[in-house]
Design an enzyme around this catalytic site. Structure first.
Site, PDB file in Angstrom:
ATOM      1  N   ASP A   9     -26.963  68.487  21.713  1.00 37.31           N
ATOM      2  CA  ASP A   9     -26.382  67.132  21.793  1.00 37.31           C
ATOM      3  C   ASP A   9     -24.948  67.011  21.259  1.00 37.31           C
ATOM      4  O   ASP A   9     -24.620  66.077  20.519  1.00 37.31           O
ATOM      5  CB  ASP A   9     -27.274  66.146  21.044  1.00 37.31           C
ATOM      6  CG  ASP A   9     -28.665  66.044  21.641  1.00 37.31           C
ATOM      7  OD1 ASP A   9     -28.952  66.754  22.623  1.00 37.31           O
ATOM      8  OD2 ASP A   9     -29.468  65.262  21.111  1.00 37.31           O
ATOM      9  N   LYS A 103     -32.541  64.987  28.142  1.00 38.36           N
ATOM     10  CA  LYS A 103     -33.726  64.443  27.488  1.00 38.36           C
ATOM     11  C   LYS A 103     -33.553  62.948  27.246  1.00 38.36           C
ATOM     12  O   LYS A 103     -32.437  62.435  27.246  1.00 38.36           O
ATOM     13  CB  LYS A 103     -34.010  65.168  26.170  1.00 38.36           C
ATOM     14  CG  LYS A 103     -32.876  65.137  25.141  1.00 38.36           C
ATOM     15  CD  LYS A 103     -33.189  66.059  23.972  1.00 38.36           C
ATOM     16  CE  LYS A 103     -32.076  66.104  22.949  1.00 38.36           C
ATOM     17  NZ  LYS A 103     -31.910  64.843  22.206  1.00 38.36           N
ATOM     18  N   CYS A 145     -32.011  65.484  15.864  1.00 40.51           N
ATOM     19  CA  CYS A 145     -32.314  66.317  17.034  1.00 40.51           C
ATOM     20  C   CYS A 145     -32.250  67.807  16.747  1.00 40.51           C
ATOM     21  O   CYS A 145     -33.006  68.586  17.346  1.00 40.51           O
ATOM     22  CB  CYS A 145     -31.398  65.929  18.186  1.00 40.51           C
ATOM     23  SG  CYS A 145     -31.689  64.231  18.758  1.00 40.51           S
TER      24      CYS A 145
END
Length: 217
Positions: A9, A103, A145
């Site tokens: 990310d 995602k 994450c």
């Protein structure tokens, strides 16, 4: 042994100036690019994940719509599909990425294992297909994450290292706690500078001692 790098990310909305920007995010993006320039050949596969949320709904309650976000389970709108905030940070060289995972497409999702690639395959399926046994993890955010992805990689049976100078977190305390948790769960917490360049021989996973987060955690 077959090794992959998870880049978690590293997106505009999670770096400085973004909707959920963390301190040190841009430096992590640049640091990962530098690291790949020196160590890229050490990886059989490089995988990058992105949050890729719907813009027109609350993504299963992930976006706060009826009340202020609590920054634990509800968040301001971020990383909406097709927006600049969802794109990779420009300092990250994506030319070395082999697999792109999206995602959170309509649902809350933190771990890379909750996403799919462009063909609809899960990361678990990708790892199995390529015979991956070892995973290194970098990216954003340490305490969310990155943590979730590393824990799921351990659960998947991978040997996991987290490169603590190439992660950035929401808060120092929760980032330190996440790295400690990962160390106790079996991940090696290492500095990227301690790893040899490709062809120089890799250290044993246990060579990296678990510890507290660095300046960018």
């Amino acid at each position: 042994m077959s090794r992959t790098l998870f880049i978690i990310d590293v997106q505009n909305d999670f770096t400085e100036g973004g909707a959920l920007g963390v301190e040190g995010g841009a430096a992590v993006a640049a640091g990962i690019t530098e690291y790949l320039a020196e160590h890229g050949e050490a990886y059989d596969l490089v995988v990058a994940s992105r949050d890729w949320h719907h813009a027109d709904d609350d993504n299963g309650g992930h976006f706060a719509t009826d009340a202020a976000p609590d920054f634990v389970t509800t968040w301001p709108k971020h990383c909406m599909a097709g927006t600049p905030g969802a794109e990779y940070h420009p300092a990250l060289d994506t030319s070395r990425v082999d697999v792109h995972i999206r995602k959170g497409q309509g649902v809350p999702a933190y771990s890379i294992f909750e996403g799919t690639d462009d063909a609809g395959a899960s990361i678990g399926e990708v790892l199995t297909q390529h015979g991956i046994t070892d995973v290194d993890v970098v990216g954003i955010a340490t305490d969310y994450c990155v943590r979730a992805s590393a824990l799921d990689a351990l659960e998947h049976g991978q040997h996991v290292r987290v490169l603590r100078d190439l992660v950035a977190g929401v808060a120092p305390e929760s980032s330190e706690a996440a790295l400690a948790e990962l160390g106790h769960a079996g991940a090696a917490i290492v500095e990227s500078g301690a790893l040899p360049t490709a062809g120089a021989g890799a250290p044993e996973d246990g060579d990296g001692e678990a510890g507290t987060a660095g300046d960018r955690a």
